[in-house]
Write a protein that holds these residues in place. Structure first.
Motif, PDB file in Angstrom:
ATOM      1  N   GLU A   1       0.850  -1.195   0.000  1.00 35.98           N
ATOM      2  CA  GLU A   1       0.000   0.000   0.000  1.00 35.98           C
ATOM      3  C   GLU A   1       0.886   1.246   0.000  1.00 35.98           C
ATOM      4  N   GLN A   2       0.319   2.318  -0.468  1.00 32.89           N
ATOM      5  CA  GLN A   2       1.128   3.537  -0.406  1.00 32.89           C
ATOM      6  C   GLN A   2       1.095   4.147   1.004  1.00 32.89           C
ATOM      7  N   ILE A   3       2.216   4.748   1.349  1.00 33.39           N
ATOM      8  CA  ILE A   3       2.378   5.305   2.695  1.00 33.39           C
ATOM      9  C   ILE A   3       2.904   6.724   2.561  1.00 33.39           C
ATOM     10  N   THR A   4       2.269   7.637   3.278  1.00 33.87           N
ATOM     11  CA  THR A   4       2.810   9.006   3.348  1.00 33.87           C
ATOM     12  C   THR A   4       3.050   9.348   4.808  1.00 33.87           C
ATOM     13  N   LEU A   5       4.281   9.724   5.110  1.00 33.54           N
ATOM     14  CA  LEU A   5       4.606  10.176   6.468  1.00 33.54           C
ATOM     15  C   LEU A   5       4.618  11.694   6.486  1.00 33.54           C
ATOM     16  N   TYR A   6       3.838  12.264   7.383  1.00 35.14           N
ATOM     17  CA  TYR A   6       3.840  13.712   7.611  1.00 35.14           C
ATOM     18  C   TYR A   6       4.802  13.967   8.753  1.00 35.14           C
TER      19      TYR A   6
ATOM     20  N   TYR B   1      -4.154  19.883   7.523  1.00 41.33           N
ATOM     21  CA  TYR B   1      -3.431  18.863   8.303  1.00 41.33           C
ATOM     22  C   TYR B   1      -4.265  18.386   9.503  1.00 41.33           C
ATOM     23  N   ALA B   2      -4.775  19.323  10.295  1.00 37.16           N
ATOM     24  CA  ALA B   2      -5.570  18.913  11.462  1.00 37.16           C
ATOM     25  C   ALA B   2      -6.928  18.360  11.044  1.00 37.16           C
ATOM     26  N   SER B   3      -7.518  18.901   9.986  1.00 31.76           N
ATOM     27  CA  SER B   3      -8.870  18.441   9.634  1.00 31.76           C
ATOM     28  C   SER B   3      -8.841  17.101   8.911  1.00 31.76           C
ATOM     29  N   LYS B   4      -7.762  16.827   8.157  1.00 35.17           N
ATOM     30  CA  LYS B   4      -7.789  15.608   7.334  1.00 35.17           C
ATOM     31  C   LYS B   4      -6.782  14.541   7.731  1.00 35.17           C
ATOM     32  N   ILE B   5      -5.764  14.920   8.525  1.00 34.96           N
ATOM     33  CA  ILE B   5      -4.725  13.925   8.834  1.00 34.96           C
ATOM     34  C   ILE B   5      -4.643  13.628  10.321  1.00 34.96           C
ATOM     35  N   SER B   6      -4.448  14.643  11.129  1.00 31.88           N
ATOM     36  CA  SER B   6      -4.220  14.384  12.551  1.00 31.88           C
ATOM     37  C   SER B   6      -4.981  15.422  13.369  1.00 31.88           C
ATOM     38  N   SER B   7      -6.007  14.979  14.079  1.00 25.64           N
ATOM     39  CA  SER B   7      -6.870  15.946  14.767  1.00 25.64           C
ATOM     40  C   SER B   7      -6.102  16.718  15.848  1.00 25.64           C
ATOM     41  N   SER B   8      -5.024  16.116  16.385  1.00 19.71           N
ATOM     42  CA  SER B   8      -4.247  16.836  17.401  1.00 19.71           C
ATOM     43  C   SER B   8      -3.384  17.918  16.756  1.00 19.71           C
ATOM     44  N   GLY B   9      -3.202  17.813  15.447  1.00 24.54           N
ATOM     45  CA  GLY B   9      -2.344  18.767  14.742  1.00 24.54           C
ATOM     46  C   GLY B   9      -0.864  18.456  14.910  1.00 24.54           C
ATOM     47  N   LYS B  10      -0.563  17.337  15.580  1.00 20.08           N
ATOM     48  CA  LYS B  10       0.859  17.029  15.837  1.00 20.08           C
ATOM     49  C   LYS B  10       1.449  16.136  14.757  1.00 20.08           C
ATOM     50  N   VAL B  11       2.740  16.275  14.583  1.00 15.11           N
ATOM     51  CA  VAL B  11       3.503  15.331  13.766  1.00 15.11           C
ATOM     52  C   VAL B  11       4.288  14.434  14.724  1.00 15.11           C
ATOM     53  N   PRO B  12       4.636  13.220  14.355  1.00  9.34           N
ATOM     54  CA  PRO B  12       4.396  12.603  13.061  1.00  9.34           C
ATOM     55  C   PRO B  12       3.012  11.999  12.956  1.00  9.34           C
ATOM     56  N   SER B  13       2.544  11.859  11.699  1.00  6.79           N
ATOM     57  CA  SER B  13       1.415  10.984  11.452  1.00  6.79           C
ATOM     58  C   SER B  13       1.562  10.419  10.050  1.00  6.79           C
ATOM     59  N   LEU B  14       0.755   9.415   9.793  1.00  6.86           N
ATOM     60  CA  LEU B  14       0.975   8.644   8.574  1.00  6.86           C
ATOM     61  C   LEU B  14      -0.371   8.317   7.934  1.00  6.86           C
ATOM     62  N   ALA B  15      -0.407   8.397   6.610  1.00  5.21           N
ATOM     63  CA  ALA B  15      -1.598   7.966   5.862  1.00  5.21           C
ATOM     64  C   ALA B  15      -1.242   6.684   5.137  1.00  5.21           C
ATOM     65  N   TYR B  16      -2.043   5.662   5.354  1.00  6.42           N
ATOM     66  CA  TYR B  16      -1.744   4.337   4.814  1.00  6.42           C
ATOM     67  C   TYR B  16      -2.858   3.887   3.875  1.00  6.42           C
TER      68      TYR B  16
ATOM     69  N   PRO C   1       0.136  14.350  -1.395  1.00 10.96           N
ATOM     70  CA  PRO C   1       0.085  14.359   0.078  1.00 10.96           C
ATOM     71  C   PRO C   1      -0.695  15.544   0.657  1.00 10.96           C
ATOM     72  N   ASP C   2      -0.755  16.664  -0.087  1.00 14.99           N
ATOM     73  CA  ASP C   2      -1.491  17.815   0.448  1.00 14.99           C
ATOM     74  C   ASP C   2      -2.975  17.779   0.068  1.00 14.99           C
ATOM     75  N   LEU C   3      -3.385  16.688  -0.593  1.00 17.77           N
ATOM     76  CA  LEU C   3      -4.811  16.473  -0.885  1.00 17.77           C
ATOM     77  C   LEU C   3      -5.168  15.064  -0.406  1.00 17.77           C
ATOM     78  N   PRO C   4      -5.067  14.827   0.902  1.00 21.34           N
ATOM     79  CA  PRO C   4      -5.202  13.454   1.395  1.00 21.34           C
ATOM     80  C   PRO C   4      -6.585  12.864   1.124  1.00 21.34           C
ATOM     81  N   SER C   5      -6.596  11.568   0.863  1.00 23.77           N
ATOM     82  CA  SER C   5      -7.865  10.897   0.574  1.00 23.77           C
ATOM     83  C   SER C   5      -8.539  10.446   1.870  1.00 23.77           C
ATOM     84  N   PRO C   6      -9.876  10.551   1.961  1.00 24.51           N
ATOM     85  CA  PRO C   6     -10.576  10.012   3.128  1.00 24.51           C
ATOM     86  C   PRO C   6     -10.463   8.487   3.181  1.00 24.51           C
TER      87      PRO C   6
END
Ligand SMILES: N[C@@H](CCC(=O)N[C@@H](CS)C(=O)NCC(=O)O)C(=O)O
Length: 237
Positions: A4-9, A45-60, A67-72
């Motif tokens: 699978e594709q992986i994006t690390l923020y 970033y907070a609305s679509k990737i990590s609600s805490s707004g913290k890094v790191p996080s990952l989309a799998y 990466p700046d248009l993350p998929s739901p």
């Protein structure tokens, strides 16, 4: 191998991010990496990737997207220690987490000691200028947990090493340059004790082994981290 594709923020300044980047590098994994500017985080970033707004996080998983248009449809995972285990699970051939129950428990015990003892003492000294004794005490305890030679647990690099290494690197860099909330000269003196004194000889050898690895060189930008640390943690003039 994960397909699978992986994006690390991630952020070059962030020690928690470096943990995950170290594990990814040690696994030889090919992933997407997206730098988040912590002083100017994008709204998505907070609305679509990590609600805490913290890094790191990952989309799998999910479709291939920028990466700046993350998929739901991708799964979002945060917290560096969870991500370390996730990377170890995704790439079992890299043996980032040993197979034997005893060693797995030792890795987790070491990580717990980093979270509950090393990090609070590190933050106390560097960010609040607390006396050095607490930091020295926990580093001595961490040193006592290390394998007699090799890495934290045995002769192979594991996620236990990823958990502590970014903080040792920042101690070396910041104290060596006297950057932190302590009185002038206190950081340099502490640096000499930790990185040159007999009391921490095993820790010094361990640190040399960690920082001699390709994964370290690929994930630690000393100049950038020092500039960033100076801006955030320099003592008042
Ligand atoms: N417990 C989290 C801590 C992550 C963390 O604190 N990250 C910092 C950067 S080092 C962050 O994103 N802070 C939010 C901000 O600066 O806005 C983890 O282990 O991943």
């Amino acid at each position: 191998m994960a397909t699978e594709q992986i994006t690390l923020y991630s952020s070059k300044a962030c020690p928690f991010c470096q943990r995950v980047e170290l594990a990814i590098s040690e696994a030889g994994a090919n992933i997407n990496r997206y730098e988040i500017d912590l002083s100017n985080k994008p709204d998505w970033y907070a609305s679509k990737i990590s609600s805490s707004g913290k890094v790191p996080s990952l989309a799998y998983g999910g479709p291939k997207v920028s990466p700046d248009l993350p998929s739901p449809e991708s799964t979002k995972i945060a917290e560096s220690l969870i991500l370390l285990e996730f990377v170890a699970d995704l790439y079992p051939d890299a043996h980032l987490l040993p197979g034997a129950p005893i060693e797995r428990a030792q890795v987790r015990f070491f990580i717990d000691a980093v979270s509950t003892k090393v990090l609070p003492a590190y933050a106390g000294f560097v960010m609040r200028g607390e006396p050095k004794e607490k930091l020295f005490g926990v580093l001595e305890d961490a040193q006592a947990l290390l394998s007699p030679a090799g890495f934290a647990v045995g002769n192979s690099w594991t996620i236990a090493d990823a958990a502590i290494a970014p903080f040792l690197g920042r101690l070396d860099l910041m104290l060596g340059n006297d950057v932190g909330k302590f009185e002038e000269g206190v950081g340099r003196a502490a640096h000499a004790e930790i990185f040159e004194g007999d009391r921490f000889a095993r820790l010094q050898k361990y640190y040399k082994d960690l920082t001699g690895r390709k994964s370290w060189k690929a994930t630690f930008d000393g100049e950038y981290i020092l500039d960033n640390s100076r801006a955030r943690f320099a003592r008042a003039a």
